[in-house]
Scaffold this active site. Sequence first.
Site, short mmCIF file in Angstrom:
data_model
loop_
_atom_site.label_atom_id
_atom_site.label_comp_id
_atom_site.label_asym_id
_atom_site.label_seq_id
_atom_site.Cartn_x
_atom_site.Cartn_y
_atom_site.Cartn_z
N SER A 145 0.83 -1.20 0.00
CA SER A 145 0.00 0.00 0.00
C SER A 145 0.87 1.26 0.00
CB SER A 145 -0.86 -0.02 1.27
OG SER A 145 -1.46 1.22 1.46
N TYR A 158 -3.29 -3.59 9.81
CA TYR A 158 -3.13 -3.86 8.37
C TYR A 158 -1.76 -3.40 7.87
CZ TYR A 158 -3.97 -3.04 3.33
OH TYR A 158 -3.87 -3.00 1.96
#
Length: 271
Positions: A145, A158
């Site tokens: 990400s 996460y």
Amino acid sequence: MSARLAGRTVVLTGASSGIGAEAARKLARQGATVCLLARREDELESVRADIAVAGGDAHTYAVDLTDDEQTRLVIDRLLAEHPSIDALVNNAARSIRRPIVESVDRMHDFERTMAVNYFGAVRLTLALVPRFVEQGHGHVVISSSMSTQVPIPLFSAYLASKSALESFTRSLSAELGSDGISTTVVHFPMVRTPMSGGTDIYRAMPMLTADRAANWLVKAVVDRPTRVTSLQGAAAEIAMAAVPGVVTAGLRPAFRAMDRVLAKRAAADRT
Ligand SMILES: NC(=O)c1ccc[n+]([C@@H]2O[C@H](COP(=O)([O-])OP(=O)(O)OC[C@H]3O[C@@H](n4cnc5c(N)ncnc54)[C@H](OP(=O)(O)O)[C@@H]3O)[C@@H](O)[C@H]2O)c1
């Protein structure tokens, strides 16, 4: 069809949905044989059928990547059914958006994100490393990400799992790069998929489509760069290396303001 993927076999996790499903179709269109991994058999079969109709070659492997035994069985099948495996795309993941103060009694959030996003990917990668070394080549891609490139609130479980996987991937490259094993970290910005759809206020946020995001995975497999990133992500990394305190302090109010704007827009959309 791209000659560069003809005759190549790509193992792709998270192929039942979102970016992974789109990437599977695109990789197959460019000549790759794709091995589709995820838990949901029907969704995998639907992606496989699309690929077959378009003249491509795909194989499904239903597996919960948090389950050691299931993963072992699938790895045995992959190794037996495919004499050469050229690339592994570790794309399967789960995301959790929760403030740290609301996570103090939720250790399981940290464990279950690690279970898929980190241990699931590492388990599969380790199982394929001997084959890669024996072949003298193998490429490992991870879906990470843009939010690991800057300090972002609300995704601690996460993002920690993604940063751990990035670190493992860098070690893989450092240790086995000279044996022909290459790696790519893909830093996606926000992408419109079932994962991002889990957060109501993100309905109002501009995002990449899954179709465009899938091109980033295709680029990773075809060109094998060390990373695929947005310009903003790359600029953020440079800023973080130069002035981390300034960037961290500056982003705090910016994210609070962004959440307020998105919440207002999402509420307006609902009325
Ligand atoms: N969407 C975004 O904004 C965004 C941003 C940055 C990075 N990413 C990353 O991009 C990748 C793809 O995400 P996406 O947005 O396309 O999400 P998605 O549509 O929710 O897809 C997630 C995939 O992971 C699979 N999966 C989840 N748990 C699994 C398990 N235990 N075993 C096997 N497969 C499992 C799911 O399949 P089953 O449910 O069938 O198992 C599904 O195919 C992820 O690594 C994500 O972290 C996404």
